[in-house]
Design a protein around this motif. Structure first.
Motif, short mmCIF file in Angstrom:
data_model
loop_
_atom_site.label_atom_id
_atom_site.label_comp_id
_atom_site.label_asym_id
_atom_site.label_seq_id
_atom_site.Cartn_x
_atom_site.Cartn_y
_atom_site.Cartn_z
N ALA A 62 -14.85 -18.01 3.47
CA ALA A 62 -14.43 -17.22 2.32
C ALA A 62 -14.70 -15.73 2.56
CB ALA A 62 -15.13 -17.69 1.06
N GLU A 63 -15.84 -15.42 3.17
CA GLU A 63 -16.14 -14.01 3.45
C GLU A 63 -15.14 -13.41 4.43
OE1 GLU A 63 -20.82 -13.18 3.21
OE2 GLU A 63 -20.31 -14.89 4.50
N VAL A 64 -14.82 -14.15 5.48
CA VAL A 64 -13.85 -13.65 6.47
C VAL A 64 -12.48 -13.53 5.83
CG1 VAL A 64 -12.71 -14.12 8.67
CG2 VAL A 64 -15.17 -14.53 8.43
N HIS A 65 -12.08 -14.53 5.08
CA HIS A 65 -10.80 -14.47 4.38
C HIS A 65 -10.76 -13.26 3.43
CE1 HIS A 65 -7.15 -15.59 2.30
NE2 HIS A 65 -7.80 -15.43 1.16
N GLY A 66 -11.87 -12.98 2.77
CA GLY A 66 -11.96 -11.83 1.87
C GLY A 66 -11.71 -10.52 2.60
N VAL A 67 -12.25 -10.39 3.80
CA VAL A 67 -12.02 -9.17 4.58
C VAL A 67 -10.56 -9.09 5.00
CG1 VAL A 67 -12.59 -7.98 6.75
CG2 VAL A 67 -14.41 -9.03 5.38
N VAL A 68 -10.02 -10.19 5.47
CA VAL A 68 -8.61 -10.21 5.91
C VAL A 68 -7.68 -9.86 4.76
CG1 VAL A 68 -6.75 -11.69 6.78
CG2 VAL A 68 -9.03 -11.82 7.80
N SER A 69 -7.94 -10.43 3.60
CA SER A 69 -7.03 -10.19 2.47
C SER A 69 -7.25 -8.83 1.82
CB SER A 69 -7.17 -11.31 1.43
OG SER A 69 -8.47 -11.34 0.90
N PHE A 70 -8.41 -8.22 2.01
CA PHE A 70 -8.69 -6.91 1.42
C PHE A 70 -7.91 -5.79 2.11
CE2 PHE A 70 -11.13 -2.94 1.22
CZ PHE A 70 -11.20 -2.76 -0.16
N TYR A 71 -7.87 -5.83 3.43
CA TYR A 71 -7.23 -4.76 4.21
C TYR A 71 -5.75 -5.06 4.41
CZ TYR A 71 -11.90 -3.01 5.13
OH TYR A 71 -13.17 -2.51 4.98
N HIS A 72 -4.90 -4.14 3.99
CA HIS A 72 -3.46 -4.34 4.10
C HIS A 72 -2.96 -4.35 5.54
CE1 HIS A 72 -2.46 -4.30 -0.16
NE2 HIS A 72 -3.41 -3.39 -0.29
N ASP A 73 -3.73 -3.81 6.47
CA ASP A 73 -3.29 -3.78 7.86
C ASP A 73 -3.34 -5.16 8.53
OD1 ASP A 73 -2.65 -1.10 7.87
OD2 ASP A 73 -4.57 -0.47 8.71
N PHE A 74 -4.08 -6.08 7.96
CA PHE A 74 -4.16 -7.41 8.55
C PHE A 74 -3.00 -8.26 8.06
CE2 PHE A 74 -8.88 -6.51 8.76
CZ PHE A 74 -8.86 -6.20 10.12
N ARG A 75 -2.35 -8.94 9.01
CA ARG A 75 -1.23 -9.83 8.68
C ARG A 75 -1.70 -11.27 8.75
NH1 ARG A 75 1.18 -6.04 12.07
NH2 ARG A 75 0.85 -7.36 13.87
N THR A 76 -1.30 -12.06 7.77
CA THR A 76 -1.64 -13.49 7.76
C THR A 76 -0.39 -14.34 7.98
OG1 THR A 76 -1.47 -13.52 5.35
CG2 THR A 76 -3.68 -13.19 6.29
N THR A 77 0.69 -13.69 8.35
CA THR A 77 1.92 -14.37 8.74
C THR A 77 2.42 -13.71 10.02
OG1 THR A 77 3.27 -12.90 7.38
CG2 THR A 77 2.58 -14.99 6.38
N PRO A 78 3.17 -14.42 10.82
CA PRO A 78 3.70 -13.80 12.04
C PRO A 78 4.53 -12.55 11.69
CG PRO A 78 4.05 -16.16 12.09
CD PRO A 78 3.56 -15.82 10.70
N PRO A 79 4.42 -11.52 12.52
CA PRO A 79 5.13 -10.28 12.22
C PRO A 79 6.64 -10.43 12.43
CG PRO A 79 4.11 -10.12 14.37
CD PRO A 79 3.65 -11.42 13.76
N ALA A 80 7.38 -9.59 11.72
CA ALA A 80 8.83 -9.53 11.92
C ALA A 80 9.11 -8.83 13.25
CB ALA A 80 9.48 -8.76 10.77
N GLN A 81 10.34 -8.91 13.68
CA GLN A 81 10.74 -8.27 14.93
C GLN A 81 10.56 -6.75 14.84
OE1 GLN A 81 14.81 -9.05 15.97
NE2 GLN A 81 14.61 -8.19 18.01
N HIS A 82 10.86 -6.17 13.69
CA HIS A 82 10.72 -4.72 13.47
C HIS A 82 9.92 -4.49 12.19
CE1 HIS A 82 13.67 -3.71 16.52
NE2 HIS A 82 14.46 -4.63 15.99
N GLN A 83 9.18 -3.38 12.15
CA GLN A 83 8.43 -3.01 10.96
C GLN A 83 8.96 -1.67 10.44
OE1 GLN A 83 6.54 -4.05 13.87
NE2 GLN A 83 6.76 -6.06 12.95
N LEU A 84 9.44 -1.69 9.20
CA LEU A 84 9.83 -0.48 8.50
C LEU A 84 8.69 -0.12 7.58
CD1 LEU A 84 11.78 1.70 7.41
CD2 LEU A 84 12.73 -0.06 5.90
N ARG A 85 8.11 1.06 7.81
CA ARG A 85 7.00 1.54 6.98
C ARG A 85 7.44 2.81 6.28
NH1 ARG A 85 4.29 -0.31 11.75
NH2 ARG A 85 3.00 -2.09 11.23
N ILE A 86 7.41 2.77 4.96
CA ILE A 86 7.82 3.91 4.15
C ILE A 86 6.58 4.56 3.56
CG2 ILE A 86 9.14 4.67 2.13
CD1 ILE A 86 11.10 2.40 2.69
N CYS A 87 6.48 5.88 3.72
CA CYS A 87 5.33 6.60 3.20
C CYS A 87 5.33 6.56 1.68
CB CYS A 87 5.33 8.05 3.68
SG CYS A 87 3.86 8.94 3.12
#
Length: 165
Positions: A62-87
């Motif tokens: 639960a503690e590790v999951h909490g860290v993973v889910s807290f930070y938006h930079d961590f992905r819990t699903t496989p990444p898409a082929q491309h990432q569009l990031r809008i400021c």
């Protein structure tokens, strides 16, 4: 292999996770660097990796999951082929980033923090690209685009798709 590291992930993934967790567990505050290293190696943090990481750091799942889910930079699903990031920072919003985001969502058929149905593109926020003077800004993978308008987003996305053909 360290017997403290329970692991139920597939063998090649397990070896990677266990190696990273063991290396980083000796570092004070090494949990976040370990999670970054796992994501860099695998492209995401599979839920099956959490028990090995928790064991290496003597933390609960639960503690590790909490860290993973807290930070938006961590992905819990496989990444898409491309990432569009809008400021989403104030300067970009004041210069029309909300309109760019709305048009991107319409074209892609997904919302922020999601990916297209075919897995070709994810739509993610970023909270400053340092391009305030030429806002609004976005990136497609590592390529920076500035002074983006809703009218330009279709062209930018088409170009990104063509570059991978």
């Amino acid at each position: 292999m360290d017997s403290r590291l329970p692991c139920t992930v597939a063998d090649p993934v397990a070896k990677t996770v266990v190696r990273i967790a063991a290396d980083k567990s000796a570092i004070p505050g090494g949990l976040v660097p370990a999670l970054h290293a796992v994501q860099e190696a695998l492209g995401w943090i599979p839920p099956e990796a959490v028990p090995a990481i928790a064991g290496a750091f003597n933390r609960s799942r639960a503690e590790v999951h909490g860290v993973v889910s807290f930070y938006h930079d961590f992905r819990t699903t496989p990444p898409a082929q491309h990432q569009l990031r809008i400021c989403r920072a104030e300067a970009c919003q004041s210069m029309g980033a909300d309109g760019v985001l709305a048009e991107a969502e319409r074209i892609l058929g997904c919302r922020m923090h999601e990916q297209t149905a075919d897995g070709s593109m994810s739509l993610e926020p970023v909270y400053c690209l340092g391009q305030c003077a030429v806002a609004p800004a976005l990136t497609v993978d590592e390529r920076l685009w500035v002074r983006v308008t809703p009218d330009r987003i279709a062209e930018i996305l088409d170009q990104a798709r063509q570059e991978t053909l």
